[in-house]
Design a protein around this motif. Sequence first.
Motif, PDB file in Angstrom:
ATOM      1  N   ARG A   1      15.752  48.820  16.879  1.00  0.00           N
ATOM      2  CA  ARG A   1      16.128  49.456  15.581  1.00  0.00           C
ATOM      3  C   ARG A   1      17.029  48.050  14.608  1.00  0.00           C
ATOM      4  O   ARG A   1      17.900  47.662  15.157  1.00  0.00           O
ATOM      5  N   ILE A   2      16.350  47.827  13.501  1.00  0.00           N
ATOM      6  CA  ILE A   2      16.936  46.915  12.907  1.00  0.00           C
ATOM      7  C   ILE A   2      17.312  47.658  11.425  1.00  0.00           C
ATOM      8  O   ILE A   2      16.949  48.190  10.698  1.00  0.00           O
ATOM      9  N   THR A   3      18.863  47.264  11.005  1.00  0.00           N
ATOM     10  CA  THR A   3      19.538  47.521  10.046  1.00  0.00           C
ATOM     11  C   THR A   3      19.679  46.643   8.971  1.00  0.00           C
ATOM     12  O   THR A   3      20.366  45.631   9.516  1.00  0.00           O
ATOM     13  N   VAL A   4      19.066  46.463   7.930  1.00  0.00           N
ATOM     14  CA  VAL A   4      19.341  45.521   6.909  1.00  0.00           C
ATOM     15  C   VAL A   4      20.236  46.014   5.721  1.00  0.00           C
ATOM     16  O   VAL A   4      19.738  47.198   5.010  1.00  0.00           O
ATOM     17  N   ARG A   5      21.367  45.449   5.417  1.00  0.00           N
ATOM     18  CA  ARG A   5      22.220  45.978   4.460  1.00  0.00           C
ATOM     19  C   ARG A   5      22.291  44.691   3.181  1.00  0.00           C
ATOM     20  O   ARG A   5      22.109  43.465   3.707  1.00  0.00           O
ATOM     21  N   GLY A   6      22.760  45.017   2.261  1.00  0.00           N
ATOM     22  CA  GLY A   6      22.828  44.318   1.065  1.00  0.00           C
ATOM     23  C   GLY A   6      23.652  45.090  -0.048  1.00  0.00           C
ATOM     24  O   GLY A   6      23.910  46.285  -0.046  1.00  0.00           O
ATOM     25  N   VAL A   7      23.611  44.392  -1.063  1.00  0.00           N
ATOM     26  CA  VAL A   7      24.261  44.890  -2.353  1.00  0.00           C
ATOM     27  C   VAL A   7      23.352  44.701  -3.527  1.00  0.00           C
ATOM     28  O   VAL A   7      22.728  43.633  -3.619  1.00  0.00           O
ATOM     29  N   PHE A   8      23.061  45.651  -4.496  1.00  0.00           N
ATOM     30  CA  PHE A   8      22.178  45.422  -5.632  1.00  0.00           C
ATOM     31  C   PHE A   8      23.083  44.566  -6.417  1.00  0.00           C
ATOM     32  O   PHE A   8      24.340  44.587  -6.552  1.00  0.00           O
ATOM     33  N   ASP A   9      22.242  43.499  -7.117  1.00  0.00           N
ATOM     34  CA  ASP A   9      23.153  42.707  -8.163  1.00  0.00           C
ATOM     35  C   ASP A   9      22.745  42.447  -9.469  1.00  0.00           C
ATOM     36  O   ASP A   9      21.333  42.553  -9.392  1.00  0.00           O
ATOM     37  N   GLY A  10      23.238  42.547 -10.580  1.00  0.00           N
ATOM     38  CA  GLY A  10      22.625  42.441 -11.801  1.00  0.00           C
ATOM     39  C   GLY A  10      21.916  43.391 -12.423  1.00  0.00           C
ATOM     40  O   GLY A  10      20.699  43.020 -13.024  1.00  0.00           O
ATOM     41  N   LEU A  11      21.867  44.547 -11.760  1.00  0.00           N
ATOM     42  CA  LEU A  11      20.905  45.691 -12.344  1.00  0.00           C
ATOM     43  C   LEU A  11      21.234  46.115 -13.969  1.00  0.00           C
ATOM     44  O   LEU A  11      22.236  46.101 -14.392  1.00  0.00           O
ATOM     45  N   SER A  12      19.847  46.440 -14.398  1.00  0.00           N
ATOM     46  CA  SER A  12      19.946  46.758 -15.848  1.00  0.00           C
ATOM     47  C   SER A  12      20.145  48.227 -15.849  1.00  0.00           C
ATOM     48  O   SER A  12      20.191  48.812 -14.935  1.00  0.00           O
ATOM     49  N   ALA A  13      20.700  48.551 -17.217  1.00  0.00           N
ATOM     50  CA  ALA A  13      20.757  50.020 -17.178  1.00  0.00           C
ATOM     51  C   ALA A  13      19.601  50.752 -16.886  1.00  0.00           C
ATOM     52  O   ALA A  13      19.705  51.967 -16.338  1.00  0.00           O
ATOM     53  N   GLU A  14      18.367  50.237 -17.127  1.00  0.00           N
ATOM     54  CA  GLU A  14      17.016  50.835 -17.119  1.00  0.00           C
ATOM     55  C   GLU A  14      16.753  50.886 -15.255  1.00  0.00           C
ATOM     56  O   GLU A  14      16.380  52.073 -14.774  1.00  0.00           O
ATOM     57  N   GLN A  15      17.133  49.984 -14.621  1.00  0.00           N
ATOM     58  CA  GLN A  15      17.132  50.019 -13.162  1.00  0.00           C
ATOM     59  C   GLN A  15      17.886  50.979 -12.630  1.00  0.00           C
ATOM     60  O   GLN A  15      17.560  51.607 -11.536  1.00  0.00           O
ATOM     61  N   ARG A  16      19.204  50.807 -12.915  1.00  0.00           N
ATOM     62  CA  ARG A  16      20.081  51.925 -12.285  1.00  0.00           C
ATOM     63  C   ARG A  16      19.848  53.220 -12.551  1.00  0.00           C
ATOM     64  O   ARG A  16      19.832  53.973 -11.662  1.00  0.00           O
ATOM     65  N   ALA A  17      19.345  53.691 -13.961  1.00  0.00           N
ATOM     66  CA  ALA A  17      18.739  54.932 -14.017  1.00  0.00           C
ATOM     67  C   ALA A  17      17.855  55.354 -13.301  1.00  0.00           C
ATOM     68  O   ALA A  17      17.416  56.419 -12.822  1.00  0.00           O
ATOM     69  N   GLU A  18      16.700  54.508 -13.082  1.00  0.00           N
ATOM     70  CA  GLU A  18      15.368  54.616 -12.049  1.00  0.00           C
ATOM     71  C   GLU A  18      16.227  54.841 -10.735  1.00  0.00           C
ATOM     72  O   GLU A  18      15.754  55.718 -10.100  1.00  0.00           O
ATOM     73  N   LEU A  19      16.972  54.140 -10.437  1.00  0.00           N
ATOM     74  CA  LEU A  19      17.533  54.459  -8.675  1.00  0.00           C
ATOM     75  C   LEU A  19      18.338  55.625  -8.569  1.00  0.00           C
ATOM     76  O   LEU A  19      18.047  56.439  -7.604  1.00  0.00           O
ATOM     77  N   LEU A  20      18.946  56.024  -9.838  1.00  0.00           N
ATOM     78  CA  LEU A  20      19.712  57.446  -9.953  1.00  0.00           C
ATOM     79  C   LEU A  20      18.565  58.489  -9.761  1.00  0.00           C
ATOM     80  O   LEU A  20      18.887  59.388  -9.134  1.00  0.00           O
ATOM     81  N   SER A  21      17.440  58.270 -10.474  1.00  0.00           N
ATOM     82  CA  SER A  21      16.563  59.363 -10.688  1.00  0.00           C
ATOM     83  C   SER A  21      15.582  59.504  -9.123  1.00  0.00           C
ATOM     84  O   SER A  21      15.263  60.756  -9.184  1.00  0.00           O
ATOM     85  N   HIS A  22      15.931  58.538  -8.447  1.00  0.00           N
ATOM     86  CA  HIS A  22      15.308  58.554  -7.191  1.00  0.00           C
ATOM     87  C   HIS A  22      16.227  58.752  -6.034  1.00  0.00           C
ATOM     88  O   HIS A  22      15.839  58.604  -4.741  1.00  0.00           O
ATOM     89  N   ALA A  23      17.365  58.856  -6.407  1.00  0.00           N
ATOM     90  CA  ALA A  23      18.628  59.105  -5.368  1.00  0.00           C
ATOM     91  C   ALA A  23      18.343  59.961  -4.106  1.00  0.00           C
ATOM     92  O   ALA A  23      18.662  59.978  -3.203  1.00  0.00           O
ATOM     93  N   ALA A  24      17.819  61.077  -4.560  1.00  0.00           N
ATOM     94  CA  ALA A  24      17.621  62.139  -3.594  1.00  0.00           C
ATOM     95  C   ALA A  24      16.685  61.856  -2.416  1.00  0.00           C
ATOM     96  O   ALA A  24      16.765  61.989  -1.313  1.00  0.00           O
ATOM     97  N   GLU A  25      15.777  60.953  -2.686  1.00  0.00           N
ATOM     98  CA  GLU A  25      14.723  60.630  -1.877  1.00  0.00           C
ATOM     99  C   GLU A  25      15.361  59.387  -0.760  1.00  0.00           C
ATOM    100  O   GLU A  25      14.767  59.281   0.287  1.00  0.00           O
ATOM    101  N   HIS A  26      16.595  58.797  -1.076  1.00  0.00           N
ATOM    102  CA  HIS A  26      17.139  57.877  -0.601  1.00  0.00           C
ATOM    103  C   HIS A  26      18.647  58.332   0.105  1.00  0.00           C
ATOM    104  O   HIS A  26      19.413  57.261   0.159  1.00  0.00           O
ATOM    105  N   ASP A  27      18.855  59.354   0.280  1.00  0.00           N
ATOM    106  CA  ASP A  27      19.999  60.049   0.619  1.00  0.00           C
ATOM    107  C   ASP A  27      20.237  59.671   2.009  1.00  0.00           C
ATOM    108  O   ASP A  27      19.242  59.462   2.939  1.00  0.00           O
ATOM    109  N   ILE A  28      21.357  59.275   2.468  1.00  0.00           N
ATOM    110  CA  ILE A  28      22.073  58.841   3.524  1.00  0.00           C
ATOM    111  C   ILE A  28      21.571  60.053   4.793  1.00  0.00           C
ATOM    112  O   ILE A  28      21.254  59.959   5.926  1.00  0.00           O
TER     113      ILE A  28
END
Length: 119
Positions: A7-34
């Motif tokens: 089992r491999i866990t890869v962690r990181g931090v989003f960096d330099g996201l545009s407003a559009e990219q952030r909105a896209e991630l927010l729109s798919h957040a339910a699919e990526h819930d913990i």
Amino acid sequence: MSTRTFRITVRGVFDGLSAEQRAELLSHAAEHDILGAAFTPEGHLSYDIAARPAFTFRFQDSGEEEADILPATERAETAAAGWLTERGYGFKNLRSQAEDLSQAPLGKRRRRAASQPPA
């Protein structure tokens, strides 16, 4: 020889996201819930971009020897970076942690079951 599960866990931090990219991630957040996180061969991404810019990929891989965990970890990191890069998401501080489940300590139920004579 038996197959080992990693089992491999890869962690990181989003960096330099545009407003559009952030909105896209927010729109798919339910699919990526913990709460839906799972270790999968293709990798499962979870994040809560509304709370913080961190993300986690969870991968499951296998090998025959203990040393196979190193290439499995490299494959996971490459897959995570590839997924992010393919979508144009900037990221930083990529780090990973791997566990060989054959080396993991048994939980209370599994210890009890292992100590029971076969039925």
